[in-house]
Motif scaffolding. Sequence first.
Motif, mmCIF file in Angstrom:
data_model
loop_
_atom_site.group_PDB
_atom_site.id
_atom_site.type_symbol
_atom_site.label_atom_id
_atom_site.label_comp_id
_atom_site.label_asym_id
_atom_site.label_seq_id
_atom_site.Cartn_x
_atom_site.Cartn_y
_atom_site.Cartn_z
ATOM 1 N N UNK A 16 0.821 -1.204 0.000
ATOM 2 C CA UNK A 16 0.000 0.000 0.000
ATOM 3 C C UNK A 16 0.860 1.261 0.000
ATOM 4 N N UNK A 17 1.956 1.236 0.719
ATOM 5 C CA UNK A 17 2.868 2.383 0.711
ATOM 6 C C UNK A 17 3.431 2.614 -0.683
ATOM 7 N N UNK A 18 3.852 1.555 -1.333
ATOM 8 C CA UNK A 18 4.389 1.675 -2.686
ATOM 9 C C UNK A 18 3.318 2.183 -3.645
ATOM 10 N N UNK A 19 2.107 1.624 -3.536
ATOM 11 C CA UNK A 19 1.036 2.014 -4.455
ATOM 12 C C UNK A 19 0.628 3.467 -4.310
ATOM 13 N N UNK A 20 0.425 3.916 -3.074
ATOM 14 C CA UNK A 20 0.019 5.307 -2.849
ATOM 15 C C UNK A 20 1.144 6.258 -3.227
ATOM 16 N N UNK A 21 2.380 5.886 -2.915
ATOM 17 C CA UNK A 21 3.524 6.727 -3.278
ATOM 18 C C UNK A 21 3.648 6.855 -4.797
ATOM 19 N N UNK A 22 3.440 5.742 -5.498
ATOM 20 C CA UNK A 22 3.513 5.770 -6.956
ATOM 21 C C UNK A 22 2.420 6.655 -7.535
ATOM 22 N N UNK A 23 1.226 6.556 -6.968
ATOM 23 C CA UNK A 23 0.120 7.409 -7.421
ATOM 24 C C UNK A 23 0.476 8.880 -7.260
#
Length: 263
Positions: A16-23
Amino acid sequence: MISKSLRDARRTLIWWTIGISAFMALYLGTYESIKQSPEVYGPAALAKFPGALKDLMGGLEDFTSGTGYLQSVVYQLFVPFLFIVCATALANRALAGPEESGALELIVTLPVDRRRLVLDRFVSIALGLLAVAAVTLLVTWAMAETVGMGVTFDRILAAHLGVYLLALLFATVALAVGAATGRKSAASAVMGVWAVLGYMIITIGRNVEAIAWLKWVSPFHYYAEGRPLYEGLPVGDYLVLAGATAVLALTAVLAFDRRDVGV
């Protein structure tokens, strides 16, 4: 027990950290090109959008300003709901998920106080969400500096704190329903309905007199009304979110303590 819960949820937290950061990196990275196209994204152009769409997106204030872009693209809709979904996943892993799998029945047979169990699971959710919020805050600030948004760190911190408190509140809603019912579906449904209706009330419904008063029961009202990106930390509104979270956590403790697990 807190550290074990965090270890068990580490993959969920990392992804989730990676996904939100990528967004955030993706959308904030486009700001420079938008800033250079006021004829397409300026106030005059945005005024042509349908009223309902503008309301849904929080008014669609000037995209060409750093503050307006951050508010509309990051903090109005998409990132809060990403955090809420992440929070719900963590909450369902805490009680309802283990109960449905049968694992929780084994835990409660151990010499572990049931109230302490719920409080420890709540703390692990809060710490896990805090870790996601801290990393994504740094990503947001770094990208804002890179593309020259001109928004100070304290304003971004104030907005990000609101996202964290909002997500933690909805996580505690799911935790409380899961503690009372032992069902992930029930927890997700109650949280989802409250989140969607709460957002609709303070956006599209704010100009509808018959339902406008419902804003007082919408967490999004206390999240967005203070306009932290524009005006700084809304202490009173955020205290309401924190207070409601505490009440819901206590509700979860009492509900689980009075119920037979697995029944």
